[in-house]
Design a protein around this motif. Sequence first.
Motif, PDB file in Angstrom:
ATOM      1  N   THR A 109       7.130  -8.199   8.955  1.00  0.00           N
ATOM      2  CA  THR A 109       6.637  -6.879   8.544  1.00  0.00           C
ATOM      3  C   THR A 109       5.347  -6.551   9.281  1.00  0.00           C
ATOM      4  N   ILE A 110       5.234  -5.308   9.697  1.00  0.00           N
ATOM      5  CA  ILE A 110       3.982  -4.790  10.243  1.00  0.00           C
ATOM      6  C   ILE A 110       3.352  -3.880   9.203  1.00  0.00           C
ATOM      7  N   VAL A 111       2.095  -4.143   8.895  1.00  0.00           N
ATOM      8  CA  VAL A 111       1.316  -3.295   7.995  1.00  0.00           C
ATOM      9  C   VAL A 111       0.393  -2.452   8.868  1.00  0.00           C
ATOM     10  N   LEU A 112       0.537  -1.138   8.787  1.00  0.00           N
ATOM     11  CA  LEU A 112      -0.307  -0.231   9.561  1.00  0.00           C
ATOM     12  C   LEU A 112      -1.559   0.097   8.751  1.00  0.00           C
ATOM     13  N   SER A 113      -2.701  -0.142   9.355  1.00  0.00           N
ATOM     14  CA  SER A 113      -3.998   0.030   8.688  1.00  0.00           C
ATOM     15  C   SER A 113      -4.736   1.191   9.356  1.00  0.00           C
ATOM     16  N   HIS A 114      -4.725   2.346   8.687  1.00  0.00           N
ATOM     17  CA  HIS A 114      -5.278   3.558   9.294  1.00  0.00           C
ATOM     18  C   HIS A 114      -6.811   3.555   9.290  1.00  0.00           C
ATOM     19  N   GLY A 115      -7.378   4.495  10.027  1.00  0.00           N
ATOM     20  CA  GLY A 115      -8.820   4.536  10.206  1.00  0.00           C
ATOM     21  C   GLY A 115      -9.541   5.463   9.257  1.00  0.00           C
ATOM     22  N   TYR A 116     -10.843   5.546   9.458  1.00  0.00           N
ATOM     23  CA  TYR A 116     -11.737   6.389   8.669  1.00  0.00           C
ATOM     24  C   TYR A 116     -11.421   7.864   8.903  1.00  0.00           C
ATOM     25  N   GLY A 117     -11.466   8.651   7.825  1.00  0.00           N
ATOM     26  CA  GLY A 117     -11.237  10.082   7.954  1.00  0.00           C
ATOM     27  C   GLY A 117      -9.786  10.463   8.134  1.00  0.00           C
ATOM     28  N   ALA A 118      -8.884   9.523   7.896  1.00  0.00           N
ATOM     29  CA  ALA A 118      -7.455   9.786   8.064  1.00  0.00           C
ATOM     30  C   ALA A 118      -6.692   9.169   6.897  1.00  0.00           C
ATOM     31  N   ASN A 119      -5.401   9.520   6.818  1.00  0.00           N
ATOM     32  CA  ASN A 119      -4.523   8.851   5.865  1.00  0.00           C
ATOM     33  C   ASN A 119      -3.442   8.111   6.643  1.00  0.00           C
ATOM     34  N   ARG A 120      -2.390   7.712   5.964  1.00  0.00           N
ATOM     35  CA  ARG A 120      -1.364   6.873   6.610  1.00  0.00           C
ATOM     36  C   ARG A 120      -0.675   7.578   7.783  1.00  0.00           C
ATOM     37  N   GLU A 121      -0.736   8.917   7.842  1.00  0.00           N
ATOM     38  CA  GLU A 121      -0.091   9.631   8.955  1.00  0.00           C
ATOM     39  C   GLU A 121      -0.921   9.561  10.231  1.00  0.00           C
ATOM     40  N   GLU A 122      -2.234   9.621  10.125  1.00  0.00           N
ATOM     41  CA  GLU A 122      -3.174   9.601  11.251  1.00  0.00           C
ATOM     42  C   GLU A 122      -2.551  10.215  12.503  1.00  0.00           C
ATOM     43  N   THR A 123      -2.437  11.522  12.490  1.00  0.00           N
ATOM     44  CA  THR A 123      -1.633  12.247  13.479  1.00  0.00           C
ATOM     45  C   THR A 123      -2.118  12.093  14.913  1.00  0.00           C
ATOM     46  N   TRP A 124      -3.429  11.885  15.142  1.00  0.00           N
ATOM     47  CA  TRP A 124      -3.901  11.851  16.525  1.00  0.00           C
ATOM     48  C   TRP A 124      -3.520  10.558  17.236  1.00  0.00           C
ATOM     49  N   ILE A 125      -2.977   9.563  16.525  1.00  0.00           N
ATOM     50  CA  ILE A 125      -2.648   8.311  17.229  1.00  0.00           C
ATOM     51  C   ILE A 125      -1.404   8.421  18.135  1.00  0.00           C
ATOM     52  N   PRO A 126      -0.235   8.880  17.748  1.00  0.00           N
ATOM     53  CA  PRO A 126       0.300   9.320  16.458  1.00  0.00           C
ATOM     54  C   PRO A 126       0.961   8.153  15.722  1.00  0.00           C
ATOM     55  N   MET A 127       0.679   8.051  14.425  1.00  0.00           N
ATOM     56  CA  MET A 127       1.109   6.885  13.659  1.00  0.00           C
ATOM     57  C   MET A 127       2.618   6.814  13.464  1.00  0.00           C
ATOM     58  N   TYR A 128       3.281   7.959  13.339  1.00  0.00           N
ATOM     59  CA  TYR A 128       4.739   7.917  13.151  1.00  0.00           C
ATOM     60  C   TYR A 128       5.434   7.280  14.343  1.00  0.00           C
ATOM     61  N   ASP A 129       4.957   7.547  15.546  1.00  0.00           N
ATOM     62  CA  ASP A 129       5.571   6.942  16.725  1.00  0.00           C
ATOM     63  C   ASP A 129       5.328   5.439  16.774  1.00  0.00           C
ATOM     64  N   ILE A 130       4.140   5.020  16.342  1.00  0.00           N
ATOM     65  CA  ILE A 130       3.854   3.579  16.257  1.00  0.00           C
ATOM     66  C   ILE A 130       4.798   2.923  15.255  1.00  0.00           C
ATOM     67  N   ALA A 131       4.951   3.549  14.084  1.00  0.00           N
ATOM     68  CA  ALA A 131       5.844   3.005  13.062  1.00  0.00           C
ATOM     69  C   ALA A 131       7.288   2.959  13.567  1.00  0.00           C
ATOM     70  N   HIS A 132       7.694   4.001  14.276  1.00  0.00           N
ATOM     71  CA  HIS A 132       9.060   4.055  14.802  1.00  0.00           C
ATOM     72  C   HIS A 132       9.300   2.930  15.801  1.00  0.00           C
ATOM     73  N   TYR A 133       8.328   2.683  16.646  1.00  0.00           N
ATOM     74  CA  TYR A 133       8.463   1.620  17.635  1.00  0.00           C
ATOM     75  C   TYR A 133       8.548   0.249  16.962  1.00  0.00           C
ATOM     76  N   ALA A 134       7.670   0.018  15.977  1.00  0.00           N
ATOM     77  CA  ALA A 134       7.708  -1.256  15.247  1.00  0.00           C
ATOM     78  C   ALA A 134       9.054  -1.433  14.539  1.00  0.00           C
TER      79      ALA A 134
END
Length: 350
Positions: free
Chosen positions: A112-137
Motif C-alpha cells: 500500500t502507498i499512503v499519500l501524505s499531502h502538504g500544507y494548505g492542501a487536502n488529499r486532492e492537492e491539485t497542483w501536484i496533481p495527486m490524482y495522477d500520482i494515485a493512478h500511477y501507484a
Amino acid sequence: MNPASGTVAPSPQQNASQTEEHVKEISPGRRRLRNIAVALFLSILFFLIFCFVALHAYIAWVLSNPTVAPLYSNPKQAVGMEYQDVTFPAVDGSRIMQGWYIPADDADSKKTIVLSHGYGANREETWIPMYDIAHYAHRLNFNVIMFDYGFASQGSKEVATGGKKETQQLLGAVQYAKQKGAEQVVVWGFSMGGGTALQAALISDDIDAMILDSAFLLQPDTLYHNIRQNIALPRHPSLEILQMLFPVLNGTSLNQIPYKEVEQKDYPIPIFFIHGTEDSKAPYEIAEQLAANQTNPNSRSWIVQDSHHELIFREHPREYLRRVSNFLGDIRLAEQEEIENGEVGEISTP
C-alpha cells in the motif's frame, strides 16, 4: 555705588537671588514639556513594539490556520479508479480521519502507498496533481490511501502544527493500511507531508519506505526562509517572538518538532528524496543534507535543476515516474512488468 551713574550695583547675593527666582518661574514649564516629550516618546515606542508583536502574532496565526479548498472530485470521477470512503483514528485517538481507500486490481496485493499531502492542501492537492500520482501507484499494483490531515478536513477547526499532531494522524493511516492486509507500506509525502513522514518514521517501524517530494521540515531556518519570501523581517528577534507565540496560537512549540533528530537520523528504511533547486519554501540544501545522512543502499536523492516546490512532477513527468519506478523496483515493491505497464506516457499530465 557706581560713581558714573549714581546707581548702586547689585551684590552677588542679589544676583543669585534673582537667578533662583527666574529658575523657579521657568522650571515647572520646562518640566511639563520634558514630561510630555518623554510620555510621547514612550507611547510611540510601546505602540511600535505592540505593532511589531501584533504582526508576528498575525503571521503565526496565518501559518497555523491555512486556507484549504474543499474537495472537488473523487478518484472515480477524476481518473476512473474505484474507491471506498473510509474513516480511521489517529494513533493517539485524538481525532477521526477521513479519506479514500483505493484497492489494487489484484485483490491479493499486500502493498500500500499512503499519500501524505502538504500544507494548505487536502488529499486532492491539485497542483501536484495527486490524482495522477494515485493512478500511477494503483497501476503498479499498490493499494492507495488518500486522506486529509486534521487542518484540511472539511468542517474542522483544527490548526496545522508542523507535524506534531499530523504525525499521529499519518500513523493512523499507516495502521489502517496494515489492518487492510498490507505487509509493505510506502509513504509518498509532499512538502510538509514529507516532513511529517520523516517525523513519523522516527517512532514507527510500520513504514517500509518513503518517497519525499519537496520535503518541508518545520525548523527555525525554514520558518524564517518562508517569512522572508513575503516580508523583510529581521531574523532576530522575529524567530524568538514567533517561538513564543506558536504555543499560544496552535499549542505547539518548535521545540516539540524533532527537527534536530530528523536532521541527524540515518533511517534504516530506503528513502527517495526529490527536490528542486528553485524551491522557495524548503531550501534544497536541507534535502541534500538529509540524503547524505542515509546509509541504506537503496536510499537516493534527485536534486532537479531549476525545478520548484511540489511542481517537479508537472515539470518533468516522465523522468519523475521513471525514477520513482526504479526506486520501487530496487526495493522489490514493483516488478519490471508492472513498471512497464505503468509507463508515464498514458498518464494525463498538464
